[in-house]
Each structure stands twice: as structure tokens, then as C-alpha cells.
Design a protein around this motif. Sequence first.
Motif, PDB file in Angstrom:
ATOM      1  N   ALA A 285      68.659  15.977  67.392  1.00  0.00           N
ATOM      2  CA  ALA A 285      69.755  16.013  66.415  1.00  0.00           C
ATOM      3  C   ALA A 285      69.441  15.259  65.123  1.00  0.00           C
ATOM      4  N   ALA A 286      68.252  15.460  64.611  1.00  0.00           N
ATOM      5  CA  ALA A 286      67.886  14.872  63.322  1.00  0.00           C
ATOM      6  C   ALA A 286      66.967  15.839  62.578  1.00  0.00           C
ATOM      7  N   CYS A 287      67.255  17.134  62.683  1.00  0.00           N
ATOM      8  CA  CYS A 287      66.353  18.185  62.193  1.00  0.00           C
ATOM      9  C   CYS A 287      66.118  18.102  60.691  1.00  0.00           C
ATOM     10  N   ASP A 288      67.099  17.562  59.952  1.00  0.00           N
ATOM     11  CA  ASP A 288      66.903  17.434  58.506  1.00  0.00           C
ATOM     12  C   ASP A 288      65.994  16.251  58.174  1.00  0.00           C
ATOM     13  N   PHE A 289      65.544  15.535  59.200  1.00  0.00           N
ATOM     14  CA  PHE A 289      64.579  14.456  59.012  1.00  0.00           C
ATOM     15  C   PHE A 289      63.239  14.797  59.691  1.00  0.00           C
ATOM     16  N   ALA A 290      63.015  16.081  59.956  1.00  0.00           N
ATOM     17  CA  ALA A 290      61.832  16.504  60.704  1.00  0.00           C
ATOM     18  C   ALA A 290      60.544  16.201  59.935  1.00  0.00           C
ATOM     19  N   PRO A 291      59.459  15.922  60.676  1.00  0.00           N
ATOM     20  CA  PRO A 291      59.363  15.738  62.129  1.00  0.00           C
ATOM     21  C   PRO A 291      59.875  14.359  62.556  1.00  0.00           C
ATOM     22  N   VAL A 292      60.463  14.338  63.745  1.00  0.00           N
ATOM     23  CA  VAL A 292      61.154  13.145  64.213  1.00  0.00           C
ATOM     24  C   VAL A 292      60.433  12.506  65.399  1.00  0.00           C
ATOM     25  N   MET A 293      60.406  11.178  65.374  1.00  0.00           N
ATOM     26  CA  MET A 293      59.920  10.420  66.529  1.00  0.00           C
ATOM     27  C   MET A 293      61.064   9.501  66.962  1.00  0.00           C
ATOM     28  N   MET A 294      61.261   9.359  68.252  1.00  0.00           N
ATOM     29  CA  MET A 294      62.280   8.436  68.756  1.00  0.00           C
ATOM     30  C   MET A 294      61.560   7.240  69.371  1.00  0.00           C
ATOM     31  N   LEU A 295      61.978   6.058  68.970  1.00  0.00           N
ATOM     32  CA  LEU A 295      61.367   4.844  69.496  1.00  0.00           C
ATOM     33  C   LEU A 295      62.467   4.075  70.219  1.00  0.00           C
ATOM     34  N   ASN A 296      62.384   4.029  71.524  1.00  0.00           N
ATOM     35  CA  ASN A 296      63.456   3.424  72.334  1.00  0.00           C
ATOM     36  C   ASN A 296      64.810   4.013  71.946  1.00  0.00           C
ATOM     37  N   TRP A 297      64.784   5.301  71.586  1.00  0.00           N
ATOM     38  CA  TRP A 297      65.977   6.067  71.203  1.00  0.00           C
ATOM     39  C   TRP A 297      66.585   5.623  69.884  1.00  0.00           C
ATOM     40  N   GLU A 298      65.741   5.051  69.017  1.00  0.00           N
ATOM     41  CA  GLU A 298      66.104   4.849  67.610  1.00  0.00           C
ATOM     42  C   GLU A 298      65.384   5.935  66.810  1.00  0.00           C
ATOM     43  N   PHE A 299      66.047   6.412  65.751  1.00  0.00           N
ATOM     44  CA  PHE A 299      65.451   7.454  64.918  1.00  0.00           C
ATOM     45  C   PHE A 299      64.317   6.905  64.061  1.00  0.00           C
ATOM     46  N   MET A 300      63.153   7.522  64.145  1.00  0.00           N
ATOM     47  CA  MET A 300      62.076   7.253  63.202  1.00  0.00           C
ATOM     48  C   MET A 300      61.898   8.564  62.436  1.00  0.00           C
ATOM     49  N   ASP A 301      62.413   8.579  61.209  1.00  0.00           N
ATOM     50  CA  ASP A 301      62.554   9.825  60.461  1.00  0.00           C
ATOM     51  C   ASP A 301      61.298  10.203  59.688  1.00  0.00           C
ATOM     52  N   ASN A 302      61.199  11.505  59.381  1.00  0.00           N
ATOM     53  CA  ASN A 302      60.166  12.041  58.487  1.00  0.00           C
ATOM     54  C   ASN A 302      58.778  11.508  58.820  1.00  0.00           C
ATOM     55  N   MET A 303      58.344  11.738  60.035  1.00  0.00           N
ATOM     56  CA  MET A 303      57.063  11.213  60.482  1.00  0.00           C
ATOM     57  C   MET A 303      55.889  12.028  59.942  1.00  0.00           C
ATOM     58  N   THR A 304      54.790  11.315  59.781  1.00  0.00           N
ATOM     59  CA  THR A 304      53.483  11.946  59.606  1.00  0.00           C
ATOM     60  C   THR A 304      52.601  11.301  60.671  1.00  0.00           C
ATOM     61  N   PRO A 305      51.442  11.888  60.963  1.00  0.00           N
ATOM     62  CA  PRO A 305      50.561  11.242  61.952  1.00  0.00           C
ATOM     63  C   PRO A 305      50.247   9.798  61.554  1.00  0.00           C
ATOM     64  N   GLU A 306      49.999   9.577  60.265  1.00  0.00           N
ATOM     65  CA  GLU A 306      49.621   8.232  59.810  1.00  0.00           C
ATOM     66  C   GLU A 306      50.775   7.246  59.983  1.00  0.00           C
ATOM     67  N   LYS A 307      51.968   7.666  59.574  1.00  0.00           N
ATOM     68  CA  LYS A 307      53.124   6.772  59.691  1.00  0.00           C
ATOM     69  C   LYS A 307      53.396   6.408  61.149  1.00  0.00           C
ATOM     70  N   ALA A 308      53.311   7.412  62.021  1.00  0.00           N
ATOM     71  CA  ALA A 308      53.624   7.180  63.436  1.00  0.00           C
ATOM     72  C   ALA A 308      52.648   6.184  64.045  1.00  0.00           C
ATOM     73  N   VAL A 309      51.365   6.387  63.760  1.00  0.00           N
ATOM     74  CA  VAL A 309      50.352   5.493  64.329  1.00  0.00           C
ATOM     75  C   VAL A 309      50.531   4.078  63.783  1.00  0.00           C
ATOM     76  N   LYS A 310      50.842   3.990  62.492  1.00  0.00           N
ATOM     77  CA  LYS A 310      51.038   2.669  61.871  1.00  0.00           C
ATOM     78  C   LYS A 310      52.188   1.908  62.566  1.00  0.00           C
ATOM     79  N   ILE A 311      53.256   2.617  62.872  1.00  0.00           N
ATOM     80  CA  ILE A 311      54.399   1.983  63.537  1.00  0.00           C
ATOM     81  C   ILE A 311      53.976   1.417  64.893  1.00  0.00           C
ATOM     82  N   LEU A 312      53.201   2.190  65.623  1.00  0.00           N
ATOM     83  CA  LEU A 312      52.765   1.727  66.945  1.00  0.00           C
ATOM     84  C   LEU A 312      51.798   0.547  66.813  1.00  0.00           C
ATOM     85  N   GLU A 313      50.969   0.598  65.779  1.00  0.00           N
ATOM     86  CA  GLU A 313      50.053  -0.535  65.540  1.00  0.00           C
ATOM     87  C   GLU A 313      50.852  -1.795  65.208  1.00  0.00           C
ATOM     88  N   ASP A 314      51.874  -1.643  64.383  1.00  0.00           N
ATOM     89  CA  ASP A 314      52.712  -2.789  64.019  1.00  0.00           C
ATOM     90  C   ASP A 314      53.369  -3.398  65.255  1.00  0.00           C
TER      91      ASP A 314
END
Lengths: 214, 435
Positions: A125-154
Motif C-alpha cells: 500500500a505505498a505504490c506511489d512510492f515504488a519501489p518500496v522496501m519495508m524495514l520492520n514494517w516501516e516504509f522505506m520509500d522510493n528505493m534504489t539498489p544503492e539506497k537499500a544497501v546503504k540503509i542496511l550498512e548503516d
Amino acid sequence: MSAIDERTMAELQEIAQRYPQPRSGLMPMLHLLQSVEGYVSDAGAEAVAELLGLTVAQVLGVATFYTQYRRQPGGKHQVGICATALCAVMGGDAVYQAVSDHLGIEDGQTSEDGLFSLERVECNAACDFAPVMMLNWEFMDNMTPEKAVKILEDLAAGREVQPRRGAKITSWQENERVLAGFYDGRADEGISAGEPSLRGKKAAEERGWKGESK
Amino acid sequence: MSVVPTPVLTANWGQERSWKLKKYLAGGGFKAAKKALGLSPEEVMGIVKDSGLRGRGGAGFPTGVKWSFVPQDNPNPKYLVVNADESEPGTCKDMPLLLASPHTLLEGIVISSYAIHCHTAFVYVRGEVAHVARRLQGAVAELYEAGWLGKDIQGSGFDLDIIVHSGAGAYICGEETALLDSLEGRRGQPRLRPPFPAVAGLYASPTVINNVESIATVPSILRNGAEWFQSMGTEKSKGFTIYSLSGHVANPGQYEAPLGTTFAELLELAGGIRAGHELKFFTPGGSSTPILTPADVDLPLDYEGMVGAGTMLGTKALQVFDETTSIVRTTLRWSEFYKHESCGKCTPCREGTWWLVQLLKKLEAGQGQEGDVDKLLAVCDDINGLSFCALAGGAVACVTSAVKHFRPEFELGYTTPAWEAYPYERSALFAGGAK
């Protein structure tokens, strides 16, 4: 198998009393067990069954029906990447692949350091923020591969991660307590609405449209 | 778009701390509830009935009429359950509403509960949205403190409790009878109807189940009157709604507008299809509503208009795909969704969605065999209309409508992988967005 402590038993009781009929508390009770034990253990299922006058099979029948319940311990953080059509097409598949490669695990697995469990999730339910990643069921909006990996590294480095439309990332277990209905007082974290949520309103303003004349 | 009296529902989104009661009251919040409590429940129901408000969760049933089905001579408690299990692919309006302005919904619940003589209301919110649960929990706590919930609300003599209930990840719980089973602490599987929930719903008591947006619209109707609401929209689809645009549009987002607005008009608001591309297909109201093509962009997006075009208004979730998109890949991913979410109660749905995925995977990989497309349609025939609830119908509709419009592309799956015919990175929003 850890026994269920007194505080948890009291909170399970409290959940049962929220509802006109105690069995309605079963789902929040399972969320609470997860927040305490990290999963729905056999001991936890037995405690809930006894409290509600159900069989263990009835409790596990419910616990295994819903995808958010774990029957075995998992990672500190639950990483869900939307794999439904729209997110997948918009780049979600690439985000999944990058995260999977980075963590060295596949859908349903937990990283060796116990930090992350990875899951392909269905539409969140966040299609206007696609692609979406959920982190512990919090919205992580407008993901790219780089952004997603950076979040996990952080997170792995102990750095703070603040979702724009959510509360600061703590752990999957802490958020499970919220889903059990125990308010953590953090509703005021995060913003009111992301940019896509406000675009219609902005377009209306630009055209001089007005809603109610108050 | 002659009359454009929006935004209403989205008007306070984005304001600093818009989710707080203080802020909501400052913007005129709870005036409608105050007004309602000064009327009789029957009068409140009458206003909502007269407004012509229809359910915003997909089925489009008149809200006030639904309320009137609650038998008031039934001695059991009456319940209101708000369906916040927003999970239909493409649908993303209720979650931002609850994040930005939970009190809009909660005020609607106070009014609606009063109208149907309900003293315990529930919000069943999908489990996978922790912060939405938080905003609701915080808002409910504020209302108890301010005397807008609990005993003798604002000295009116009316009692109401609201319970926020988080689900645990099951699309099927958006189906109203499955939702009730889930709320009773069971596996979320649909019930046979009749009896309908209005007569025997939660705990076998009279129960009204409404979508978030439907109930959130009620305060504005009470404030401005049924005529005001009736002045917008089309003949049989009154009022305004939130259209959700996602996918290959320049500016995806939530666009509030009168019912009957066309896709072309919405697209104009959203800056058109992303630069350098053109529309290939779109869903009018989530993946369960048959897809439409560029030929349909000028149709009114209202309940009747969409039925006339062989589809449904659904949740008004417009998922937009441009010419780079493989219809086979997209259909496969929708089918995988339905397979994953089928509750397993009915054999045609449980087994049929599995077979759809098998066939579509072969076609995506270019390993289909002559006749597979017909087989796909035959499997759809074996599912459609043969199960308890609408999930199966949705699972079938996305496949049959895709084949209807793009059959040659499915047949290409006998020889050519979809990722060769439609390189996947071209559809992604960033470079290198392949598999």
C-alpha cells in the motif's frame, strides 16, 4: 524453550480483556509473543491456548495462516521487498537482487550475524512510492539498489536510520509490540505525508480549486 | 471537470503535525460529530443515505443503505468495523490518510457508530504498517483524554469505545467476512453469505463493515449537507474520491477529484506518462479490476462508467504501465500475488492460482507450448465463479483481460523470453533495473 514470564502473562491477559470476546485477542497475543521471544514458540502457543481455552493446534493454525508470524527465530531486522507487479516492474526486482547479494541470503533466510531476515513481500500500500522496501514494517520509500544497501550498512554499523514516514528504526521485536496494541508513544515521529501523497492537493491549489468553504 | 470542490479529504495532509487532535480541532475537526450528536441517529443515517455516498473500498454499495440493514430490534450489540486492511495491489490511499489525519477517520467512526447505535467500533488495520498503527493508537488515546470516546461523549449520553486491531499479513482479510473471522481470532477465511454481516457479523451480531475512505468522508457530509455532496460527481456516483496514480506517470501520487473524472484528466494532473514514453495499459481500481488501454482514457472513472467498459471502479487504484512493460511479466506477478494470498478454502482458487503461475512462468521464460494461452484461459474458466469470495474473480480478471488485449504478446512466450522482448531494465526507474 523459555517459559513465559509473569509480565508477559499479565499482558496477554490485558489483551484478552480489550475485546468483547477474549479470543479476538489471539492475533495481538501472537504479536506480543513475537515481541518477547522473537517468534511464536511452542511454549508461547501453549500459554495462549491455555489462556483462551483453545487447543494448541487451534493457536498454531492461526499462527501459520498469517505471514507475519515466525515459527522460528529470525533476524533483528525484517527486510521486506515488494515483489508484486508494480514495484517489481519499477525496479523492485533489482532492489531485491542487490539486497540479497549484499546479505548473501535469499527470501525466507536470516543473515549469519543474526541482523537481517529477508523476505519478498506482497503489495504494501505505498505504490506511489515504488519501489518500496519495508524495514520492520516501516516504509522505506522510493528505493534504489544503492539506497537499500546503504540503509542496511548503516544499521549494521549501528548508525541511526530514520524513515521519512515512520519512526526511527529500532528492531522488529519492538515494532511487534506496537502491533500487539501496546502504544510506544512514538506517533509523533516522522512527517505528515510524503511528496506523492500531496501532489493532488498541490495540483488542485495550482488550479485554484477549493474544497469546503469553511 | 465542471465542479471541482476538492480537496476535502486530503486538504489537511502535509500540515505540521496534522495527526494531532489539537491541529485537527483547529481546522474545524469534530464540528460534524458535535452536530451529529445533536440529531437523532435516524436523522444522521438519513443524511448519509441522501448524500448518495457509496462504498470506497471496491464494491460501491450505498453506505447509508448498508447501515439501514442493521436490524435495530436485534437484542445483540451492534458493531462497526472499519476495513483498513488496504492490500489490493495498487491501492495506497487509506494508509496516507491514516498517517496524515487519523482523526478524520475517527470522527467518522463517532458519527457512523452513533447512526447505527454501535458502542464498540474496531479499526482492522493491516499488520505490515507499524507507523499507521502508531498514529491510530496515539489518536485514539487523545480522544479518550478529550472526552470524545468512552462514556457519555461530550455530555451526549452516547458511549463509544474504539479498538485498533492490527492484522498479521493476509490480503484475504480485506474481504469482509474473512476480516470478521480474523477479528474473532481465527484464520481469515470467507464465510458463506447469507447471513450477511449486517444481520450476523462479528460474534454473530449485527455488524457494519466499511472502508476507511467511506467512513472518513462522513464528517464532511455532516458538515456541508447531503446536497453539497450530491452536487459533485455523476448521476449515480456522487461526491469526490481519492484516485491513486502509480507506475509510469511523471508524478505518481494521490489525486482527490469528483467521481467521474477521466483517466486522461487525472493523467494531466499527474504530468502525463513519464517523459519519452507512452501508455500501454492501466488498471482502473487495483489488479482485480480488468485492465484498460489507451482507447479507454476518456471514460468517466465512476461506478457505472467502469462497469460499462467491462471492468470495475474498484479502489480507484490506477496502476499505469508504459510501452516498455511486458504484460506477461506483469500478469505473472499479479498471479503470484493471488496464489500467495489465496486462503486455501476453495479448491478452484487454491489450485487454480497455482496453475496460472506455472503456465505464466513458462510463457515469461519463452518456454510455453502451442496451446498454453488457451490452457491459461481454460484454467481461468475453472476458477471463475466457483469459489466463496471475490479473490478468485480478481485472480482471473487480470489474466483474461490481459490476454484479451495482448494475446500475441502471450503467444510470443512460445518462443521468446519476455525479458528479451521487453528488456526489464527499460521499465525500471533507475539504470540497471533488470532482474
